[in-house]
Design a protein around this motif. Structure first.
Motif, PDB file in Angstrom:
ATOM      1  N   HIS A 171     -46.114  27.086  78.143  1.00  0.00           N
ATOM      2  CA  HIS A 171     -45.771  25.962  77.269  1.00  0.00           C
ATOM      3  C   HIS A 171     -46.991  25.053  77.122  1.00  0.00           C
ATOM      4  O   HIS A 171     -47.924  25.094  77.909  1.00  0.00           O
ATOM      5  CB  HIS A 171     -44.567  25.187  77.810  1.00  0.00           C
ATOM      6  N   TYR A 172     -46.960  24.230  76.075  1.00  0.00           N
ATOM      7  CA  TYR A 172     -48.025  23.262  75.852  1.00  0.00           C
ATOM      8  C   TYR A 172     -47.572  22.273  74.786  1.00  0.00           C
ATOM      9  O   TYR A 172     -46.597  22.492  74.077  1.00  0.00           O
ATOM     10  CB  TYR A 172     -49.323  23.949  75.425  1.00  0.00           C
ATOM     11  N   LEU A 173     -48.315  21.187  74.690  1.00  0.00           N
ATOM     12  CA  LEU A 173     -48.105  20.196  73.645  1.00  0.00           C
ATOM     13  C   LEU A 173     -49.243  20.279  72.652  1.00  0.00           C
ATOM     14  O   LEU A 173     -50.381  20.630  73.007  1.00  0.00           O
ATOM     15  CB  LEU A 173     -48.056  18.784  74.244  1.00  0.00           C
ATOM     16  N   SER A 174     -48.970  19.963  71.405  1.00  0.00           N
ATOM     17  CA  SER A 174     -50.018  19.931  70.385  1.00  0.00           C
ATOM     18  C   SER A 174     -49.712  18.801  69.418  1.00  0.00           C
ATOM     19  O   SER A 174     -48.602  18.256  69.408  1.00  0.00           O
ATOM     20  CB  SER A 174     -50.101  21.261  69.632  1.00  0.00           C
ATOM     21  N   MET A 205     -52.557  34.971  84.582  1.00  0.00           N
ATOM     22  CA  MET A 205     -51.259  34.306  84.680  1.00  0.00           C
ATOM     23  C   MET A 205     -51.210  33.026  83.850  1.00  0.00           C
ATOM     24  O   MET A 205     -52.235  32.375  83.640  1.00  0.00           O
ATOM     25  CB  MET A 205     -50.942  33.966  86.145  1.00  0.00           C
ATOM     26  N   VAL A 206     -50.011  32.690  83.396  1.00  0.00           N
ATOM     27  CA  VAL A 206     -49.767  31.352  82.855  1.00  0.00           C
ATOM     28  C   VAL A 206     -49.168  30.525  83.980  1.00  0.00           C
ATOM     29  O   VAL A 206     -48.475  31.036  84.867  1.00  0.00           O
ATOM     30  CB  VAL A 206     -48.832  31.369  81.632  1.00  0.00           C
ATOM     31  N   SER A 207     -49.446  29.221  83.934  1.00  0.00           N
ATOM     32  CA  SER A 207     -48.988  28.313  84.980  1.00  0.00           C
ATOM     33  C   SER A 207     -47.894  27.401  84.444  1.00  0.00           C
ATOM     34  O   SER A 207     -47.686  27.312  83.231  1.00  0.00           O
ATOM     35  CB  SER A 207     -50.165  27.456  85.458  1.00  0.00           C
ATOM     36  N   PRO A 208     -47.220  26.667  85.330  1.00  0.00           N
ATOM     37  CA  PRO A 208     -46.227  25.686  84.877  1.00  0.00           C
ATOM     38  C   PRO A 208     -46.853  24.367  84.448  1.00  0.00           C
ATOM     39  O   PRO A 208     -46.140  23.474  83.998  1.00  0.00           O
ATOM     40  CB  PRO A 208     -45.351  25.496  86.122  1.00  0.00           C
ATOM     41  N   TRP A 209     -48.158  24.212  84.560  1.00  0.00           N
ATOM     42  CA  TRP A 209     -48.827  22.963  84.229  1.00  0.00           C
ATOM     43  C   TRP A 209     -48.788  22.704  82.727  1.00  0.00           C
ATOM     44  O   TRP A 209     -48.796  23.638  81.919  1.00  0.00           O
ATOM     45  CB  TRP A 209     -50.271  23.001  84.728  1.00  0.00           C
ATOM     46  N   LEU A 210     -48.759  21.440  82.362  1.00  0.00           N
ATOM     47  CA  LEU A 210     -48.590  21.069  80.958  1.00  0.00           C
ATOM     48  C   LEU A 210     -49.829  20.341  80.429  1.00  0.00           C
ATOM     49  O   LEU A 210     -50.289  19.359  81.021  1.00  0.00           O
ATOM     50  CB  LEU A 210     -47.361  20.175  80.800  1.00  0.00           C
ATOM     51  N   PHE A 211     -50.348  20.837  79.309  1.00  0.00           N
ATOM     52  CA  PHE A 211     -51.501  20.236  78.648  1.00  0.00           C
ATOM     53  C   PHE A 211     -51.140  19.858  77.215  1.00  0.00           C
ATOM     54  O   PHE A 211     -50.232  20.430  76.616  1.00  0.00           O
ATOM     55  CB  PHE A 211     -52.676  21.227  78.601  1.00  0.00           C
ATOM     56  N   LEU A 212     -51.880  18.915  76.687  1.00  0.00           N
ATOM     57  CA  LEU A 212     -51.793  18.557  75.271  1.00  0.00           C
ATOM     58  C   LEU A 212     -53.064  19.017  74.583  1.00  0.00           C
ATOM     59  O   LEU A 212     -54.156  18.557  74.921  1.00  0.00           O
ATOM     60  CB  LEU A 212     -51.629  17.040  75.108  1.00  0.00           C
ATOM     61  N   HIS A 213     -52.927  19.939  73.629  1.00  0.00           N
ATOM     62  CA  HIS A 213     -54.060  20.337  72.791  1.00  0.00           C
ATOM     63  C   HIS A 213     -54.046  19.415  71.579  1.00  0.00           C
ATOM     64  O   HIS A 213     -53.345  19.660  70.606  1.00  0.00           O
ATOM     65  CB  HIS A 213     -53.941  21.801  72.385  1.00  0.00           C
ATOM     66  N   ASP A 214     -54.816  18.351  71.672  1.00  0.00           N
ATOM     67  CA  ASP A 214     -54.735  17.253  70.717  1.00  0.00           C
ATOM     68  C   ASP A 214     -55.602  17.535  69.490  1.00  0.00           C
ATOM     69  O   ASP A 214     -56.605  16.863  69.254  1.00  0.00           O
ATOM     70  CB  ASP A 214     -55.175  15.954  71.394  1.00  0.00           C
ATOM     71  N   ASN A 215     -55.184  18.545  68.719  1.00  0.00           N
ATOM     72  CA  ASN A 215     -56.024  19.021  67.617  1.00  0.00           C
ATOM     73  C   ASN A 215     -55.643  18.422  66.274  1.00  0.00           C
ATOM     74  O   ASN A 215     -55.716  19.078  65.243  1.00  0.00           O
ATOM     75  CB  ASN A 215     -55.966  20.554  67.528  1.00  0.00           C
ATOM     76  N   ALA A 216     -55.253  17.167  66.249  1.00  0.00           N
ATOM     77  CA  ALA A 216     -54.862  16.519  64.995  1.00  0.00           C
ATOM     78  C   ALA A 216     -56.066  16.315  64.090  1.00  0.00           C
ATOM     79  O   ALA A 216     -57.031  15.666  64.461  1.00  0.00           O
ATOM     80  CB  ALA A 216     -54.215  15.169  65.290  1.00  0.00           C
TER      81      ALA A 216
END
Length: 259
Positions: free
Chosen positions: A113-116, A200-211
């Motif tokens: 998962h991730y934020l964008s 592997m993918v991790s449970p950590w959450l990042f925001l890819h702030d590509n606006a």
């Protein structure tokens, strides 16, 4: 602890998005910050790898913000300590070996998962059985954190890659992919698997702030005059970033890894 390698192409974006949380890792956990540049993303990453004083290296884009956990440096150390065969960590990926880039155009289940923030709208994207499922949210605190587990995959997205230098004891292939800004995540994941290591993918959450500036738009020389395989100019910023010169990158990946 860890070394954090960040290619800085846009200093204004970097200072607002990535540097604040990286500075915290440096101040509180003794992380090493390495700011790099180069004629390709492969070259930039290899420059950082050579400068790294620690075994664990995080390669991250200058438009990526850390959401959770804020103490990611010790979390990375523990993750590799607990998993002797772990070679590479990413935020989101696919379960099957890719045949072409971009990675999300390959078959196989999604994980992670991730934020964008495309076009200024915040989205939370989480793993689905066949596709990534995105939903709009008002702020990062409302991210539902659906993904809370580790998973082995074939390929992870390159906006944040974390590896063990001793386990991934192979240079980034700046020679084969000279001048290229795409396919580095696929090549690195395939390299890890060739060494018998887990991706592997991790449970950590990042925001890819590509606006307003998808990825390396404006600094990527291949995105300035991007055209598709038929020679048609690609108009949208996202397409210009991800589709420019991908035919050549895919040919190089196929030749190197016999895809």
């Amino acid at each position: 602890m860890i070394s954090i390698v960040i290619p800085v192409w846009r200093k204004d974006v970097y200072s607002k998005v990535a540097k604040p949380w990286i500075d915290r890792q440096v101040k509180e956990f003794g992380a090493q910050l390495i700011e790099v540049s180069g004629s390709s993303i492969f070259e930039a990453h290899e420059s950082g790898r050579q400068q790294a004083l620690h075994d664990l290296i995080m390669y991250v884009h200058d438009d990526v913000a850390l959401i959770d956990p804020l103490n990611i440096a010790p979390a990375i150390v523990q993750a590799f300590k607990d998993r002797p065969s772990l070679g590479l960590i990413g935020p989101v990926g696919r379960g099957q070996v890719p045949t072409r880039v971009p990675w999300w155009r390959n078959p196989g289940d999604f994980y992670g998962h991730y934020l964008s923030r495309p076009n200024g709208e915040l989205h939370y994207t989480s793993a689905g059985p066949v596709r990534l499922m995105a939903q709009r949210i008002k702020n990062t605190r409302l991210a539902p954190r659906k993904w809370r587990q580790w998973a082995k995959v074939a390929l992870v997205d390159g906006f944040c890659l974390i590896e063990s230098k001793s386990r991934m004891n192979v240079a980034w292939d700046a020679k084969t992919f000279a001048g290229h800004w795409h396919g580095y995540d696929a090549d690195r994941c395939l390299q890890a698997r060739a060494l018998g290591l887990d991706v592997m993918v991790s449970p950590w959450l990042f925001l890819h702030d590509n606006a307003g500036h998808a990825g390396y738009k404006g600094t990527d020389p291949q995105a300035r005059d991007a055209r598709d395989s038929r020679g048609r100019r690609i108009r949208s910023d996202g397409d210009a970033l991800w589709l420019s010169h991908l035919d050549e990158v895919n040919a190089l990946l196929a030749q190197k890894w016999r895809l």
